[in-house]
Design an enzyme around this catalytic site. Sequence first.
Site, PDB file in Angstrom:
ATOM      1  N   ASN A  18       0.690  -1.208  -0.196  1.00  0.00           N
ATOM      2  CA  ASN A  18       0.039   0.153  -0.087  1.00  0.00           C
ATOM      3  C   ASN A  18       1.161   1.537   0.040  1.00  0.00           C
ATOM      4  O   ASN A  18       0.385   2.304  -0.977  1.00  0.00           O
ATOM      5  CB  ASN A  18      -0.511   0.041   0.841  1.00  0.00           C
ATOM      6  N   ARG A  69       4.562  -0.876  25.831  1.00  0.00           N
ATOM      7  CA  ARG A  69       4.038  -0.767  24.517  1.00  0.00           C
ATOM      8  C   ARG A  69       3.716   1.045  24.671  1.00  0.00           C
ATOM      9  O   ARG A  69       4.279   1.916  23.751  1.00  0.00           O
ATOM     10  CB  ARG A  69       2.995  -0.930  25.084  1.00  0.00           C
ATOM     11  N   MET A  94       1.585  -3.112  12.202  1.00  0.00           N
ATOM     12  CA  MET A  94       0.632  -4.220  12.894  1.00  0.00           C
ATOM     13  C   MET A  94       0.674  -4.081  14.088  1.00  0.00           C
ATOM     14  O   MET A  94       0.931  -5.128  14.622  1.00  0.00           O
ATOM     15  CB  MET A  94       0.419  -5.527  12.203  1.00  0.00           C
ATOM     16  N   ARG A  95       0.145  -2.909  15.173  1.00  0.00           N
ATOM     17  CA  ARG A  95       0.763  -2.651  16.319  1.00  0.00           C
ATOM     18  C   ARG A  95      -0.492  -2.188  16.996  1.00  0.00           C
ATOM     19  O   ARG A  95      -0.931  -1.739  15.680  1.00  0.00           O
ATOM     20  CB  ARG A  95       2.082  -1.788  16.482  1.00  0.00           C
ATOM     21  N   ASN A 111      -6.391   4.353   8.691  1.00  0.00           N
ATOM     22  CA  ASN A 111      -5.858   3.081   8.785  1.00  0.00           C
ATOM     23  C   ASN A 111      -6.739   2.045   7.457  1.00  0.00           C
ATOM     24  O   ASN A 111      -7.810   2.373   7.275  1.00  0.00           O
ATOM     25  CB  ASN A 111      -6.370   2.448   9.863  1.00  0.00           C
ATOM     26  N   HIS A 113      -8.434  -1.674   6.905  1.00  0.00           N
ATOM     27  CA  HIS A 113      -8.389  -2.989   7.113  1.00  0.00           C
ATOM     28  C   HIS A 113      -9.281  -3.347   6.653  1.00  0.00           C
ATOM     29  O   HIS A 113     -10.369  -3.717   5.666  1.00  0.00           O
ATOM     30  CB  HIS A 113      -9.483  -2.449   8.382  1.00  0.00           C
ATOM     31  N   SER A 140     -11.668  -1.773   4.394  1.00  0.00           N
ATOM     32  CA  SER A 140     -12.284  -0.584   4.573  1.00  0.00           C
ATOM     33  C   SER A 140     -11.337   0.593   5.400  1.00  0.00           C
ATOM     34  O   SER A 140     -10.498   0.345   5.868  1.00  0.00           O
ATOM     35  CB  SER A 140     -13.238  -0.401   6.122  1.00  0.00           C
ATOM     36  N   THR A 145      -9.187   5.713  15.598  1.00  0.00           N
ATOM     37  CA  THR A 145      -9.478   6.213  17.137  1.00  0.00           C
ATOM     38  C   THR A 145      -8.500   4.922  18.312  1.00  0.00           C
ATOM     39  O   THR A 145      -8.324   4.322  17.595  1.00  0.00           O
ATOM     40  CB  THR A 145     -10.471   6.349  17.522  1.00  0.00           C
ATOM     41  N   LEU A 148      -9.856  -0.083  18.706  1.00  0.00           N
ATOM     42  CA  LEU A 148      -9.221  -1.199  17.500  1.00  0.00           C
ATOM     43  C   LEU A 148     -10.040  -1.672  16.396  1.00  0.00           C
ATOM     44  O   LEU A 148     -11.374  -1.760  16.380  1.00  0.00           O
ATOM     45  CB  LEU A 148      -8.477  -2.553  17.670  1.00  0.00           C
ATOM     46  N   ASP A 149      -9.883  -1.198  15.241  1.00  0.00           N
ATOM     47  CA  ASP A 149     -10.607  -1.131  14.152  1.00  0.00           C
ATOM     48  C   ASP A 149     -12.485  -0.445  14.267  1.00  0.00           C
ATOM     49  O   ASP A 149     -12.899  -1.080  13.700  1.00  0.00           O
ATOM     50  CB  ASP A 149     -10.613  -2.913  13.604  1.00  0.00           C
ATOM     51  N   GLU A 178      -7.505  -2.972  -2.545  1.00  0.00           N
ATOM     52  CA  GLU A 178      -6.515  -1.636  -1.236  1.00  0.00           C
ATOM     53  C   GLU A 178      -6.385  -0.826  -2.207  1.00  0.00           C
ATOM     54  O   GLU A 178      -5.722   0.312  -1.685  1.00  0.00           O
ATOM     55  CB  GLU A 178      -6.140  -2.553  -0.352  1.00  0.00           C
TER      56      GLU A 178
END
Length: 221
Positions: A18, A69, A94-95, A111, A113, A140, A145, A148-149, A178
Amino acid sequence: MTTTLCRTVVLISGSGTNLQALIDGAARQELPIDLVGVISNRPGVAGIERAQKADIPAEVIDHTQFESREAFDEVLREAIQAYAPDLVVLAGYMRIMTPALVGAFAGKMLNIHPSLLPKYPGLHTHRRALENQDTHHGSSVHLVTEELDGGPVIAQSVIKIDADDTEVTLADKTKKAEHTLYPEVVKWFANGQLSFVQGTVILDGRSLASPIQLTEDIDIA
């Protein structure tokens, strides 16, 4: 509409396909963006090579070298802010992000997904779509936010699931779609067409009642 290039930072964790779609769109002057930086949380990934080949500043901040984290995200936040971005694009990053990191870029972090959200947040989306015998699948693009997703969905690519699709073929078709979808949404943001007001998606001056859907007929042969 704006003539100023949108300063864009891209976060990656892997191959960066991407990212390449954004690099190509910018090179063709189809995207009014200036890719000012690429950051990977994993060393040795192909996405870093893609950035370097395109003469985009690229760096690795290895998350495994941090004790928490929160500590990692603080360093990442500082690295992103050093580029003074107008937009932060997660492209296969991927975090799970801490609220502090998300809040630092509220309203300007996107993002993508690989599912038709709100279906299948999290992992293994292609497998879950096949197991549930869905007829359509896709990706999508959403505002990031703390959930998550779970941020407001802006646009989706919709692809047909064929009877002979496997998890691999469905993933391939989804990824190819995508590469059209993500640059389009980035272009809306860069052009000033897309904004967010108190979590509501505003596109061309109007509140978006439902995601824009782009239907894709993908041939992976």
